[in-house]
Design a protein around this motif. Structure first.
Motif, PDB file in Angstrom:
ATOM      1  N   TYR A   1      -9.906   5.746 -25.868  1.00 26.68           N
ATOM      2  CA  TYR A   1      -8.956   4.777 -26.787  1.00 26.68           C
ATOM      3  C   TYR A   1      -8.599   3.978 -25.916  1.00 26.68           C
ATOM      4  CZ  TYR A   1      -9.181   7.449 -31.276  1.00 26.68           C
ATOM      5  OH  TYR A   1      -9.684   8.076 -32.204  1.00 26.68           O
ATOM      6  N   PHE A   2      -8.280   3.958 -24.635  1.00 23.64           N
ATOM      7  CA  PHE A   2      -7.917   3.127 -23.461  1.00 23.64           C
ATOM      8  C   PHE A   2      -9.057   2.022 -23.420  1.00 23.64           C
ATOM      9  CE2 PHE A   2      -7.803   1.859 -19.164  1.00 23.64           C
ATOM     10  CZ  PHE A   2      -6.492   1.149 -18.989  1.00 23.64           C
ATOM     11  N   LEU A   3     -10.195   2.438 -23.301  1.00 16.94           N
ATOM     12  CA  LEU A   3     -11.212   1.531 -23.239  1.00 16.94           C
ATOM     13  C   LEU A   3     -11.344   0.730 -24.302  1.00 16.94           C
ATOM     14  CD1 LEU A   3     -13.680   3.870 -21.043  1.00 16.94           C
ATOM     15  CD2 LEU A   3     -12.420   2.034 -20.018  1.00 16.94           C
ATOM     16  N   LEU A   4     -11.215   1.317 -25.503  1.00 15.35           N
ATOM     17  CA  LEU A   4     -11.270   0.591 -26.749  1.00 15.35           C
ATOM     18  C   LEU A   4      -9.919  -0.142 -27.111  1.00 15.35           C
ATOM     19  CD1 LEU A   4     -12.953   3.105 -28.545  1.00 15.35           C
ATOM     20  CD2 LEU A   4     -13.952   1.144 -27.781  1.00 15.35           C
ATOM     21  N   GLY A   5      -9.172  -0.249 -26.213  1.00 14.14           N
ATOM     22  CA  GLY A   5      -7.697  -1.295 -26.509  1.00 14.14           C
ATOM     23  C   GLY A   5      -6.798  -0.607 -27.353  1.00 14.14           C
ATOM     24  N   GLN A   6      -6.617   0.667 -27.654  1.00 10.60           N
ATOM     25  CA  GLN A   6      -5.957   1.216 -28.379  1.00 10.60           C
ATOM     26  C   GLN A   6      -4.860   2.174 -27.486  1.00 10.60           C
ATOM     27  OE1 GLN A   6      -5.943   1.907 -32.139  1.00 10.60           O
ATOM     28  NE2 GLN A   6      -6.456  -0.097 -31.669  1.00 10.60           N
ATOM     29  N   PRO A   7      -3.845   1.550 -27.155  1.00 13.84           N
ATOM     30  CA  PRO A   7      -2.900   2.362 -26.371  1.00 13.84           C
ATOM     31  C   PRO A   7      -2.065   3.274 -26.840  1.00 13.84           C
ATOM     32  CG  PRO A   7      -1.779  -0.137 -26.603  1.00 13.84           C
ATOM     33  CD  PRO A   7      -3.401   0.377 -27.392  1.00 13.84           C
ATOM     34  N   ALA A   8      -1.505   3.203 -28.153  1.00 13.45           N
ATOM     35  CA  ALA A   8      -1.193   4.146 -28.825  1.00 13.45           C
ATOM     36  C   ALA A   8      -1.900   5.501 -29.060  1.00 13.45           C
ATOM     37  CB  ALA A   8      -0.567   3.761 -30.237  1.00 13.45           C
ATOM     38  N   ALA A   9      -3.083   5.280 -29.500  1.00 11.61           N
ATOM     39  CA  ALA A   9      -4.126   6.436 -29.708  1.00 11.61           C
ATOM     40  C   ALA A   9      -4.108   7.110 -28.373  1.00 11.61           C
ATOM     41  CB  ALA A   9      -5.443   5.964 -30.354  1.00 11.61           C
ATOM     42  N   ALA A  10      -4.416   6.274 -27.404  1.00  9.75           N
ATOM     43  CA  ALA A  10      -4.588   6.898 -26.066  1.00  9.75           C
ATOM     44  C   ALA A  10      -3.608   7.736 -25.473  1.00  9.75           C
ATOM     45  CB  ALA A  10      -4.923   5.825 -24.993  1.00  9.75           C
ATOM     46  N   MET A  11      -2.405   7.129 -25.768  1.00  9.77           N
ATOM     47  CA  MET A  11      -1.193   8.140 -25.572  1.00  9.77           C
ATOM     48  C   MET A  11      -0.993   9.326 -26.031  1.00  9.77           C
ATOM     49  SD  MET A  11       0.309   6.666 -22.756  1.00  9.77           S
ATOM     50  CE  MET A  11       1.669   7.462 -22.796  1.00  9.77           C
ATOM     51  N   PHE A  12      -1.163   9.138 -27.597  1.00 12.27           N
ATOM     52  CA  PHE A  12      -1.024  10.239 -28.407  1.00 12.27           C
ATOM     53  C   PHE A  12      -2.200  11.520 -27.907  1.00 12.27           C
ATOM     54  CE2 PHE A  12       0.613   7.642 -31.999  1.00 12.27           C
ATOM     55  CZ  PHE A  12       1.746   7.613 -31.509  1.00 12.27           C
ATOM     56  N   ASN A  13      -3.291  11.158 -27.331  1.00 12.45           N
ATOM     57  CA  ASN A  13      -4.182  11.958 -27.055  1.00 12.45           C
ATOM     58  C   ASN A  13      -3.782  12.800 -25.744  1.00 12.45           C
ATOM     59  OD1 ASN A  13      -7.051  12.558 -28.696  1.00 12.45           O
ATOM     60  ND2 ASN A  13      -6.154  10.432 -29.178  1.00 12.45           N
ATOM     61  N   ILE A  14      -3.068  11.922 -24.764  1.00 12.00           N
ATOM     62  CA  ILE A  14      -2.654  12.415 -23.616  1.00 12.00           C
ATOM     63  C   ILE A  14      -1.576  13.536 -23.837  1.00 12.00           C
ATOM     64  CG2 ILE A  14      -1.307  11.936 -21.399  1.00 12.00           C
ATOM     65  CD1 ILE A  14      -3.035   9.405 -21.399  1.00 12.00           C
ATOM     66  N   ILE A  15      -0.686  13.222 -24.856  1.00  8.05           N
ATOM     67  CA  ILE A  15       0.288  14.052 -24.972  1.00  8.05           C
ATOM     68  C   ILE A  15      -0.312  15.332 -25.705  1.00  8.05           C
ATOM     69  CG2 ILE A  15       2.265  14.715 -26.392  1.00  8.05           C
ATOM     70  CD1 ILE A  15       2.944  11.332 -26.098  1.00  8.05           C
ATOM     71  N   SER A  16      -1.270  15.376 -26.668  1.00  7.05           N
ATOM     72  CA  SER A  16      -2.152  16.333 -27.184  1.00  7.05           C
ATOM     73  C   SER A  16      -2.646  17.096 -26.374  1.00  7.05           C
ATOM     74  CB  SER A  16      -3.081  15.772 -28.143  1.00  7.05           C
ATOM     75  OG  SER A  16      -3.846  16.756 -28.842  1.00  7.05           O
ATOM     76  N   ALA A  17      -3.217  16.586 -25.022  1.00  7.88           N
ATOM     77  CA  ALA A  17      -3.969  17.518 -24.035  1.00  7.88           C
ATOM     78  C   ALA A  17      -2.645  18.295 -23.448  1.00  7.88           C
ATOM     79  CB  ALA A  17      -4.494  16.630 -23.040  1.00  7.88           C
ATOM     80  N   ILE A  18      -1.515  17.866 -23.228  1.00  5.46           N
ATOM     81  CA  ILE A  18      -0.509  18.262 -22.543  1.00  5.46           C
ATOM     82  C   ILE A  18       0.057  19.439 -23.416  1.00  5.46           C
ATOM     83  CG2 ILE A  18       2.172  17.939 -21.990  1.00  5.46           C
ATOM     84  CD1 ILE A  18       1.439  15.044 -21.036  1.00  5.46           C
ATOM     85  N   CYS A  19       0.129  19.166 -24.815  1.00  5.78           N
ATOM     86  CA  CYS A  19       0.474  20.389 -25.722  1.00  5.78           C
ATOM     87  C   CYS A  19      -0.347  21.399 -25.735  1.00  5.78           C
ATOM     88  CB  CYS A  19       0.515  19.697 -26.940  1.00  5.78           C
ATOM     89  SG  CYS A  19       1.046  20.857 -28.209  1.00  5.78           S
TER      90      CYS A  19
END
Length: 168
Positions: free
Chosen positions: A43-61
């Protein structure tokens, strides 16, 4: 970069799809976390910062969920706050709130419920929201295929393990 984003989304898709065939909740959560990190890069490479951040938080969870002593309301509150902060900084209309709601639901299911609840939450809410996102908001081949096959994989896991065959 867009091509790499699509390629990485296909790799992430494979991890997520395989996760729902794991009988062990621990393995399910590990593979979901790996897929989330890969989708974050995509998502970062596709220009979707919200989706990228949500997935990072999901990995932390996912990491947090591997430790039973960290599965509590206080830690879930911290995870929820991280989603709220990410939404605040990447807000792009009402759809950002839908993605946040889907991620909160997914995180809640990972922290507090059984494999059956995780799969139900994914099938009835999380995957449909991300399917819409990956189709309408940010076209990503891996993301679209992932959510469709994830829902099919959840159905297969219920047939395969029946309602009581999941590890608690």
């Amino acid at each position: 970069m867009r091509m790499w984003g699509q390629i990485i989304s296909l790799i992430a898709m494979m991890a997520i799809i395989l996760s729902f065939q794991c009988k062990s909740n621990k393995r399910l959560i590990e593979v979901i976390g790996t897929g989330a990190l890969l989708f974050a890069v995509s998502y970062f490479l596709l220009g979707q910062p919200a989706a990228a951040m949500f997935n990072i938080i999901s990995a932390i969870c996912s990491i947090v969920c591997l430790k039973d002593n960290l599965k509590n309301k206080f830690v879930f509150g911290i995870i929820a706050a991280l989603y709220a902060v990410a939404t605040w900084f990447t807000y792009d209309g009402w759809w950002s709130l839908m993605l946040m709601a889907a991620q909160l639901a997914a995180s809640y299911s990972l922290m507090f419920k059984s494999g059956t609840f995780i799969r139900n939450m994914r099938f009835f809410f999380v995957s449909p929201v991300w399917l819409i996102n990956n189709t309408v908001m940010c076209f990503t081949v891996g993301g679209i295929i992932c959510e469709i096959i994830t829902m099919i994989s959840v159905i297969v896991s219920f047939i395969r393990y029946r309602k009581t065959g999941f590890e608690e």
